[in-house]
Design a protein around this motif. Structure first.
Motif, PDB file in Angstrom:
ATOM      1  N   UNK B 107       0.843  -1.199   0.000  1.00  0.00           N
ATOM      2  CA  UNK B 107       0.000   0.000   0.000  1.00  0.00           C
ATOM      3  C   UNK B 107       0.870   1.238   0.000  1.00  0.00           C
ATOM      4  N   UNK B 108       0.358   2.300  -0.601  1.00  0.00           N
ATOM      5  CA  UNK B 108       1.122   3.543  -0.629  1.00  0.00           C
ATOM      6  C   UNK B 108       0.963   4.300   0.677  1.00  0.00           C
ATOM      7  N   UNK B 117      -5.339  -4.916   5.203  1.00  0.00           N
ATOM      8  CA  UNK B 117      -4.913  -5.804   4.137  1.00  0.00           C
ATOM      9  C   UNK B 117      -4.842  -7.233   4.579  1.00  0.00           C
ATOM     10  N   UNK B 120      -8.258  -8.455   4.922  1.00  0.00           N
ATOM     11  CA  UNK B 120      -8.955  -8.623   3.651  1.00  0.00           C
ATOM     12  C   UNK B 120      -8.569  -9.934   2.987  1.00  0.00           C
ATOM     13  N   UNK B 222      -8.547 -16.942  -9.529  1.00  0.00           N
ATOM     14  CA  UNK B 222      -8.252 -15.786 -10.367  1.00  0.00           C
ATOM     15  C   UNK B 222      -8.113 -14.527  -9.522  1.00  0.00           C
ATOM     16  N   UNK B 223      -9.022 -14.360  -8.570  1.00  0.00           N
ATOM     17  CA  UNK B 223      -8.951 -13.164  -7.723  1.00  0.00           C
ATOM     18  C   UNK B 223      -7.669 -13.162  -6.905  1.00  0.00           C
ATOM     19  N   UNK B 226      -4.792 -12.417  -9.119  1.00  0.00           N
ATOM     20  CA  UNK B 226      -4.784 -11.002  -9.473  1.00  0.00           C
ATOM     21  C   UNK B 226      -4.160 -10.173  -8.366  1.00  0.00           C
ATOM     22  N   UNK B 227      -4.502 -10.505  -7.125  1.00  0.00           N
ATOM     23  CA  UNK B 227      -3.914  -9.767  -6.009  1.00  0.00           C
ATOM     24  C   UNK B 227      -2.410  -9.969  -5.972  1.00  0.00           C
ATOM     25  N   UNK B 230      -0.632  -8.021  -9.063  1.00  0.00           N
ATOM     26  CA  UNK B 230      -0.597  -6.567  -9.009  1.00  0.00           C
ATOM     27  C   UNK B 230       0.005  -6.052  -7.712  1.00  0.00           C
ATOM     28  N   UNK B 234       6.175  -1.206  -1.383  1.00  0.00           N
ATOM     29  CA  UNK B 234       6.547   0.208  -1.229  1.00  0.00           C
ATOM     30  C   UNK B 234       7.718   0.397  -0.319  1.00  0.00           C
TER      31      UNK B 234
END
Lengths: 339, 234
Positions: B107-108, B117, B120, B222-223, B226-227, B230, B234
């Motif tokens: 996360x930024x 996170x 989640x 897939x989800x 994807x996480x 991507x 940081x």
């Protein structure tokens, strides 16, 4: 039925029956006998009496055996031992009853899943057919169209929409807190599906339309197929004109289908207008919202402002509405120009 | 009257049962052997006590070996029933926690990262697994709830390996080459996960509905992929 054979058969069966009844009911044998001796017309009264006596003897044997096994010192009064055995058995029976009740309550909780089972009874061919049908508006609106009350397809479409939204948010290439992303995507999609279905069902109830809740859920869920296609394409190819074409074309087709089905099930012009107008507006506006709220909005800004002094607060969370985004953009422009 | 009927019926049934055995005979010159004592299977009370009395190291090693064996089954998915028979949720828990920990630093806004996170990822994995299990049960599957959770959790292993590889690749650099490497690795592991879980789960469905069960599993992995793909540290 000769007497000795009957007696032999009866004693064996009485033993079986005694054991069987022990599992069924607790308490003394007198209660059991009175319950089962409701009609003495079929067999003679002496047979009943003999059976009763036999069972009582067996029970005393059992009680004796139990009490004897439990305590060996206290063997003075046969009557007392029999009573204690009886008490112990009653307690055991009560525990069994409580356990059985708890188990059946847990089972009925599990059986709530079985309420949903008929709505998932589909074949892949049927799902595919319904997906394709959801894009084809029906022509016959004079008699009620059939809606399949199935929940598998709509549920999978909602999850697919969530996945596509996630993909769209990520490819905006902006660093956002992941927690907001996933929660927002799931909340938006499920909220739309369940909320708008309930609202439309309420309106349908007011307008006397013939549709059930499951059918409404199913209809709206399959209507999301158009949304999935549109968003999947336009999140990868970023042309606004392409989005508008898809919005009108694909979104319009699926909306037309839902509207036609609803119209076929409603009587009266005003009611039809209310229902279909609301559904069309909500459906199309939702697609518009999904595209603009979860997509690259700062393209215009990034084109005009280049260089290292790019305002950092342009990269904000994507789940803010379009209005405040516009304000933010103009403010960003102003600030960047003064720097 | 009911008692009389019962007696009559039981007597009738007994005569019917024994009617077919009237002509069975054993010739006298074949000796009939065997043991008359019933083998006593009452070792279980002693077994329970012995697992309580054994040292903790033995218990842990046994559990770890079971988990390790299941990992091997996931990496080489043959059609064995070991994963299904003795299900356990230790492996999925370990995998889920390690994946959530590795996905954490992306996360930024570093003022409040970490908390949401981790939660989640955790919630997505377990909630997704529960939804897939319910779906497969509603479609008429014969697998039990925890068996399905166990299989889905263990099949996250290839994706955890992919996450590890991605993190190592990102240490080297974050350019296009590294993105392509990460893409290939994640896609390969995603396919592996989906195939592994399908190999275990699709057998318990009626044959014409396998596609209906495979699709949510595909979406779920897939989800997660994807996480992973991507993820940018940081």
């Amino acid at each position: 039925m000769s007497a000795p054979a009957a007696g032999g058969g009866r004693s064996g069966a009485a033993a079986d029956w005694g054991g069987f009844e022990d599992n069924m009911q607790g308490g003394g044998s007198a209660v059991i006998d009175m319950e089962n001796m409701d009609d003495t017309s079929g067999s003679s009264f002496e047979d009943m009496g003999e059976m009763h006596q036999r069972m009582k003897e067996e029970e005393e044997d059992e009680a004796e055996g139990e009490a004897g096994a439990a305590e060996e010192e206290d063997g003075e009064f046969l009557g007392m031992k029999g009573l204690r055995g009886q008490l112990g058995r009653q307690v055991a029976d009560q525990m069994w009853q409580v356990g059985k009740r708890q188990a059946s309550r847990a089972f009925s909780l599990y059986a709530n899943i079985d309420i949903l089972r008929p709505y998932f009874d589909v074949e892949p061919v049927q799902v595919r057919a319904r997906l394709l049908e959801s894009m084809i508006p029906v022509k016959m609106i004079n008699f009620p169209q059939k809606i399949a009350g199935e929940l598998y397809g709509p549920l999978m479409l909602v999850f697919t929409l969530v996945a596509i939204l996630l993909h769209g948010m990520k490819t905006s290439d902006t660093i956002i807190r992941e927690g907001t992303l996933m929660g927002t995507a799931i909340g938006t999609c499920f909220g739309y599906w369940l909320g708008v279905s309930s609202f439309m069902y309420f309106l349908a109830y007011l307008c006397n339309a013939q549709i059930t809740m499951v059918q409404m859920l199913s209809l709206l869920g399959y209507g999301l197929f158009g949304h999935c296609i549109t968003l999947f394409v336009t999140y990868n190819i970023h042309f606004h004109s392409l989005f508008y074409i898809f919005w009108l074309g694909v979104g319009g087709l699926s909306t037309l289908r839902m509207v036609a089905v609803l119209v076929s099930r409603t009587v009266g012009h005003t009611q039809r207008l209310i229902l279909c107008g609301t559904l069309a507006a909500l459906h199309m506006l939702f697609l518009l919202y999904l595209h603009f709220a979860y997509h690259k909005v700062v393209e215009g800004i990034l084109d005009t402002l280049e260089g290292p002094n790019m305002p950092p607060f342009q990269r904000v969370a994507r789940d803010i509405p379009v209005v405040s985004n516009a304000v933010l953009n103009t403010t960003a422009k102003a600030v960047a120009l003064t720097l | 009257m009911g008692a009389g009927l019962y007696f009559f019926l039981s007597k009738a049934l007994k005569t019917v049962q024994f009617a077919g055995l009237a002509d069975v005979s054993i010739s006298e010159d074949i000796p009939v052997e065997g043991e008359i004592t019933v083998p006593v299977g009452s070792h279980s009370p002693e077994d329970d006590f012995s697992t309580l009395d054994e040292p903790v190291k033995d218990t842990i090693m046994r559990d770890l070996k079971a988990v390790g064996k299941k990992f091997v089954h996931v990496m080489y998915p043959k059609k064995s029933s070991a994963l299904l028979r003795d299900w356990d949720l230790w492996g999925p828990l370990v995998l889920c926690v390690s994946l959530a920990l590795m996905l954490q630093g992306g996360a930024a806004d570093s003022k409040d990262d970490g908390g949401p996170q981790f939660a989640e990822v955790f919630v997505i994995i377990w909630f997704g697994a529960v939804v897939i299990t319910l779906n497969s049960k509603l479609l008429g599957g014969t697998i039990s709830f925890f068996q399905s959770l166990c299989v889905l959790g263990y099949c996250v292993l290839p994706l955890t390996v992919a996450m590890l590889v991605c993190r190592l690749v990102l240490l080297a650099g974050a350019g296009t080459v590294s993105f392509i490497i990460r893409l290939i690795v994640v896609v390969a592991m995603f396919a592996w996960s989906t195939l592994a879980s399908t190999a275990f789960l699709a057998d318990s469905q009626p044959p014409n509905r396998k596609a209906l069960v495979v699709y949510p599993i595909f979406l779920f992995y897939f989800v997660i992929s994807w996480m992973i793909l991507t993820f940018t540290p940081q």
